[in-house]
Scaffold this active site. Structure first.
Site, short mmCIF file in Angstrom:
data_model
loop_
_atom_site.label_atom_id
_atom_site.label_comp_id
_atom_site.label_asym_id
_atom_site.label_seq_id
_atom_site.Cartn_x
_atom_site.Cartn_y
_atom_site.Cartn_z
CB SER A 157 -0.96 0.00 1.19
OG SER A 157 -0.23 -0.19 2.38
CG ASP A 161 -2.16 4.77 8.43
OD1 ASP A 161 -0.95 4.46 8.60
OD2 ASP A 161 -2.72 4.70 7.32
CG HIS A 180 -0.72 3.82 4.63
ND1 HIS A 180 -1.44 3.06 5.52
CD2 HIS A 180 -0.32 2.99 3.66
CE1 HIS A 180 -1.48 1.81 5.09
NE2 HIS A 180 -0.81 1.73 3.96
#
Ligand SMILES: *[C@@H]1O[C@H](CO)[C@@H](O)[C@H](O)[C@H]1NC(C)=O
Ligand SMILES: *[C@@H]1O[C@H](CO)[C@@H](O)[C@H](O)[C@H]1NC(C)=O
Ligand SMILES: *[C@@H]1O[C@H](CO)[C@@H](O)[C@H](O)[C@H]1NC(C)=O
Ligand SMILES: *[C@@H]1O[C@H](CO)[C@@H](O)[C@H](O)[C@H]1NC(C)=O
Ligand SMILES: *[C@@H]1O[C@H](CO)[C@@H](O)[C@H](O)[C@H]1NC(C)=O
Length: 351
Positions: free
Chosen positions: A104, A325, A328
């Site tokens: 990702s 998160d 990312h």
């Protein structure tokens, strides 16, 4: 006159020689983050000008209240990066394909590049297509440029067999999707440390034997070696440029930036000052560099680890999918700098 001509030629050669030497001295990965002035046109896009940012990365739309993180630009110590000109990249790469391959974090960088290009040619015609479970393609139809993503988290294969799901360190079937692509940017690391419910395999297979588990850094090195053999055997560097993305760092432990009370990136609003990250480099980077150094074909490392380590403020934190998160990156944000460096390599051949 002919004597003058000779002198001019010699001076010309000296100048070319000197500027190449100067360029090769500049390591664009050595530098620091600087807050840019009001008059600057960074960031290059936002969620209004780029409607393709997925929720996970769309921090402003998800209500992130602070904006300083949008205004930092990467300043190499020894030279300046050229400004991004998406039209230039699209014209130079007419008819060609650029593919990000990996987990990702590759998706993060892929969406960033789409936004950077789309925002520099507003109103460009495009076609977005998910051709298979793995491959998504964004085509700038006026230029016939494809910006692609191949979602394959380990690069090597995970196959379901009688024994269960097997991570095959010697097998790399995904390569069928990489043939004929003009620019490949690989990345893998984050999934190698997964355990428990989010680990998508039951056994590791290497050298014809099954293992219940093994040292994950060793497994990573074996998989990278399989990938490196594929590149060495199959890639023609005159037709295909190959990059490796480097290790994108996470920020879950404030001790690594000398702030032991911080349990994560939540609430971080500015980068680490200076050029050195107190916590040092992730060990996986040394493994990656070792594998690249043994290869016959030239693969360029987009060595974004150091500059990204400094950006503890760059993650979605609670302004992503809803949980926390710190792996990312917000878009606009840090991956735009990765792509600015990629752009400088692809278009300007800056060393
Ligand atoms: C960031 O830069 C923009 C101009 O590019 C400016 O309008 C804005 O005030 C700046 N924000 C911060 C927090 O410095
Ligand atoms: C988003 O970008 C567009 C085009 O550059 C600009 O007109 C608009 O003001 C920006 N919106 C925000 C919220 O920054
Ligand atoms: C980088 O740009 C700044 C101004 O934009 C200039 O002062 C500086 O000399 C440049 N540095 C190099 C190494 O070219
Ligand atoms: C955080 O980092 C420090 C310094 O590197 C280390 O000693 C500590 O064990 C880490 N804590 C966790 C929870 O990983
Ligand atoms: C990355 O940072 C470390 C220290 O944190 C330094 O030793 C190393 O030279 C840096 N590497 C690059 C490529 O900037």
């Amino acid at each position: 006159m002919s004597v003058g001509g000779v002198v001019v030629v010699i001076v010309g050669l000296l100048v070319i020689h000197q500027s190449n030497a100067e360029k090769s001295r500049c390591d664009v990965f050595q530098g620091s983050w600087v807050l840019v002035s009001e008059s600057s046109s960074y960031p290059l896009y936002n969620s209004t000008s780029c409607p393709f940012i997925q929720k996970e990365f769309n921090c402003q739309k998800n209500g992130r209240p602070d904006h300083f993180y949008l205004n930092y630009t990467w300043q190499p110590h020894a030279c300046n990066l050229s400004r991004f000109d998406g039209g230039e990249l699209l014209r130079r790469y007419k008819g060609k394909s650029i593919m990000f391959v990996g987990d990702s974090l590759s998706r993060n960088q892929w969406q960033s590049l789409i936004c950077m290009l789309y925002s520099s040619v507003p109103g460009a015609n495009y076609y977005m297509e998910t051709a298979s479970a793995e491959v998504s393609t964004f085509t700038f139809t006026d230029f016939d440029v494809k910006v692609m993503l191949d979602h394959t988290v380990y690069l090597v294969d995970v196959v379901r067999e009688a024994e269960g799901r097997i991570l095959k360190l010697d097998s790399i079937q995904g390569c069928k999707r990489w043939k004929g692509i003009d620019v490949l940017i690989f990345n893998t690391w984050h999934w190698w440390n997964r355990r428990g419910a989010t680990q998508p395999w039951d056994y590791i297979e290497v050298g014809g034997r099954l293992y219940k588990d093994m040292d994950r850094v060793v497994a990573f090195e074996k998989a990278l070696t399989t990938w490196a053999k594929w590149v060495d055997t199959n890639v023609d560097p005159t037709n295909t440029k190959v990059f490796f993305q480097g290790i994108s760092p996470s920020h879950y432990n404030g001790s690594t930036w000398n702030e032991p009370r911080a349990k994560s990136c939540v609430g971080q609003r500015e980068p680490v000052a200076g050029s050195t990250y107190p916590g040092g480099l992730p060990p996986a980077l040394a493994v990656l560099k070792k594998v690249l150094s043994r290869m016959k074909k030239h693969v360029e490392l987009l060595d974004i680890t150091n500059l990204s380590l400094l950006r503890k403020d760059g993650h979605p934190s609670v302004y992503g999918l809803g949980g926390m998160d710190c792996s990312h990156w917000c878009l606009p944000g840090v991956p735009d700098t990765w792509n600015l460096i990629l752009y400088n390599r692809l278009v300007l051949l800056l060393n």
